[in-house]
Write a protein that holds these residues in place. Sequence first.
Motif, PDB file in Angstrom:
ATOM      1  N   LYS A  40       0.845  -1.207   0.000  1.00 13.04           N
ATOM      2  CA  LYS A  40       0.000   0.000   0.000  1.00 13.04           C
ATOM      3  C   LYS A  40       0.879   1.255   0.000  1.00 13.04           C
ATOM      4  O   LYS A  40       0.665   2.194  -0.790  1.00 13.04           O
ATOM      5  N   LEU A  41       1.891   1.224   0.879  1.00 14.90           N
ATOM      6  CA  LEU A  41       2.777   2.375   1.026  1.00 14.90           C
ATOM      7  C   LEU A  41       3.501   2.679  -0.293  1.00 14.90           C
ATOM      8  O   LEU A  41       3.605   3.840  -0.719  1.00 14.90           O
ATOM      9  N   CYS A  42       3.991   1.609  -0.951  1.00 12.80           N
ATOM     10  CA  CYS A  42       4.698   1.785  -2.220  1.00 12.80           C
ATOM     11  C   CYS A  42       3.817   2.513  -3.230  1.00 12.80           C
ATOM     12  O   CYS A  42       4.239   3.448  -3.915  1.00 12.80           O
ATOM     13  N   HIS A  43       2.559   2.034  -3.302  1.00 13.34           N
ATOM     14  CA  HIS A  43       1.638   2.663  -4.256  1.00 13.34           C
ATOM     15  C   HIS A  43       1.439   4.126  -3.931  1.00 13.34           C
ATOM     16  O   HIS A  43       1.420   4.979  -4.818  1.00 13.34           O
ATOM     17  N   LEU A  53       3.526   6.159  -2.324  1.00 11.51           N
ATOM     18  CA  LEU A  53       4.748   6.923  -2.614  1.00 11.51           C
ATOM     19  C   LEU A  53       4.912   7.137  -4.108  1.00 11.51           C
ATOM     20  O   LEU A  53       5.337   8.195  -4.552  1.00 11.51           O
ATOM     21  N   GLU A  54       4.532   6.099  -4.890  1.00 16.33           N
ATOM     22  CA  GLU A  54       4.670   6.247  -6.349  1.00 16.33           C
ATOM     23  C   GLU A  54       3.550   7.069  -6.949  1.00 16.33           C
ATOM     24  O   GLU A  54       3.569   7.396  -8.140  1.00 16.33           O
ATOM     25  N   GLY A  55       2.531   7.330  -6.127  1.00 13.11           N
ATOM     26  CA  GLY A  55       1.418   8.117  -6.618  1.00 13.11           C
ATOM     27  C   GLY A  55       0.485   7.345  -7.530  1.00 13.11           C
ATOM     28  O   GLY A  55      -0.327   7.929  -8.238  1.00 13.11           O
ATOM     29  N   THR A  56       0.634   6.016  -7.586  1.00 10.22           N
ATOM     30  CA  THR A  56      -0.282   5.216  -8.408  1.00 10.22           C
ATOM     31  C   THR A  56      -1.491   4.815  -7.574  1.00 10.22           C
ATOM     32  O   THR A  56      -1.437   4.836  -6.346  1.00 10.22           O
ATOM     33  N   SER A  57      -2.573   4.460  -8.232  1.00  5.70           N
ATOM     34  CA  SER A  57      -3.765   4.081  -7.464  1.00  5.70           C
ATOM     35  C   SER A  57      -3.585   2.666  -6.924  1.00  5.70           C
ATOM     36  O   SER A  57      -3.281   1.733  -7.671  1.00  5.70           O
ATOM     37  N   ALA A  58      -3.762   2.514  -5.613  1.00  9.40           N
ATOM     38  CA  ALA A  58      -3.531   1.224  -4.962  1.00  9.40           C
ATOM     39  C   ALA A  58      -4.772   0.351  -5.059  1.00  9.40           C
ATOM     40  O   ALA A  58      -5.880   0.863  -4.925  1.00  9.40           O
ATOM     41  N   PRO A  59      -4.574  -0.998  -5.277  1.00  9.34           N
ATOM     42  CA  PRO A  59      -5.744  -1.885  -5.234  1.00  9.34           C
ATOM     43  C   PRO A  59      -6.220  -2.040  -3.790  1.00  9.34           C
ATOM     44  O   PRO A  59      -5.467  -1.761  -2.861  1.00  9.34           O
TER      45      PRO A  59
END
Length: 319
Positions: A258-261, A263-269
Amino acid sequence: MDISVVVPLYNEEESLPELFAWIKRVMEAHQFTYEVIFVNDGSSDGSWKIIEDLAKDNASVKGISFRRNYGKSAALYCGFERAQGDVVITMDADLQDSPDEIPELYRMVKEEGYDLVSGWKKKRYDSKLAKNLPSKLFNATTRIISGIKLHDFNCGLKAYRKNVVKSIEVYGEMHRYVPYLAKNAGFKKIGEKVVIHQARKYGTTKFGLNRFVNGYLDLLTLWFLSTFGKKPMHFFGVVGSLMFLVGFVSVCVVGGAKLCHILEGTSAPLVTSSPYFYLALTTMIIGTQLFLCGFLGEMIARSSTDRNNYELNSTINLD
Ligand code: UDP
Ligand code: MG
């Protein structure tokens, strides 16, 4: 008194007169002082009447009669409670065990210093499929779990030093594991003797195949009680902690993703789409339950009446 013979019996009327006459013959030939305690486990045939008749003519015959059938362990327990001989010998009532083995069993306990000698039906006269093969498996498992090197745990013919039977408590269906009970009570010298076995002459066997299911569960119980009986939290706590560890790692995986998503600014599942989410959920719940079981176990162990019962070997200048 030299010997107490304890005979648990359930519907064995045809065998009893023959069995007692044989025991008596052996005892008299070796000049033993003895008693034979017949424990009638709620027989519905004429077994008790026969014991009463035997007792009329023989002072060495003693009897206990249950009002209903409680099982072989209960019968042994009551017989053990009342046994007075230096050596206590248990024997099935169905004439499958030979009283001729008594003198040698007695000698092994008295002279060779065994606490318990178990019979070993090396050549066995029972049905192969129903008894012999499954019992090989049963004995192998019991050897591994109990750490006692016996070939035939369940043999009805056994000899005990008196203080062994006074220190152990046979209950439920634990008669199969008396050597294990003795070991847990601190008796180390456990041996075996090859004994003559005979086909059942009268009546029928009282134990079906279900004894293997029950026997296996009892073995697990005994293993658990002997290892963790006085410290249940050491079992539940360790397994519970392992569960929590798995849960913690799973939470890290889910949270990390979740955190990675983010930080990358992508939408998390959704977290619920990850299998780790479910793993974390279940292991955390199970872990909590295990800890609760551990606490309950500790409370039960603490309030048990024998929590401070220890088997003493000897004392000096103390009563
Ligand atoms: N027995 C008993 N109570 C029971 C079942 C058996 O006292 O509920 C006695 C039975 O009468 C016999 C001994 O335990 O003296 C061993 O039983 P059995 O011979 O049927 O077992 P097997 O030799 O077939 O394993
Ligand atoms: Mg039998």
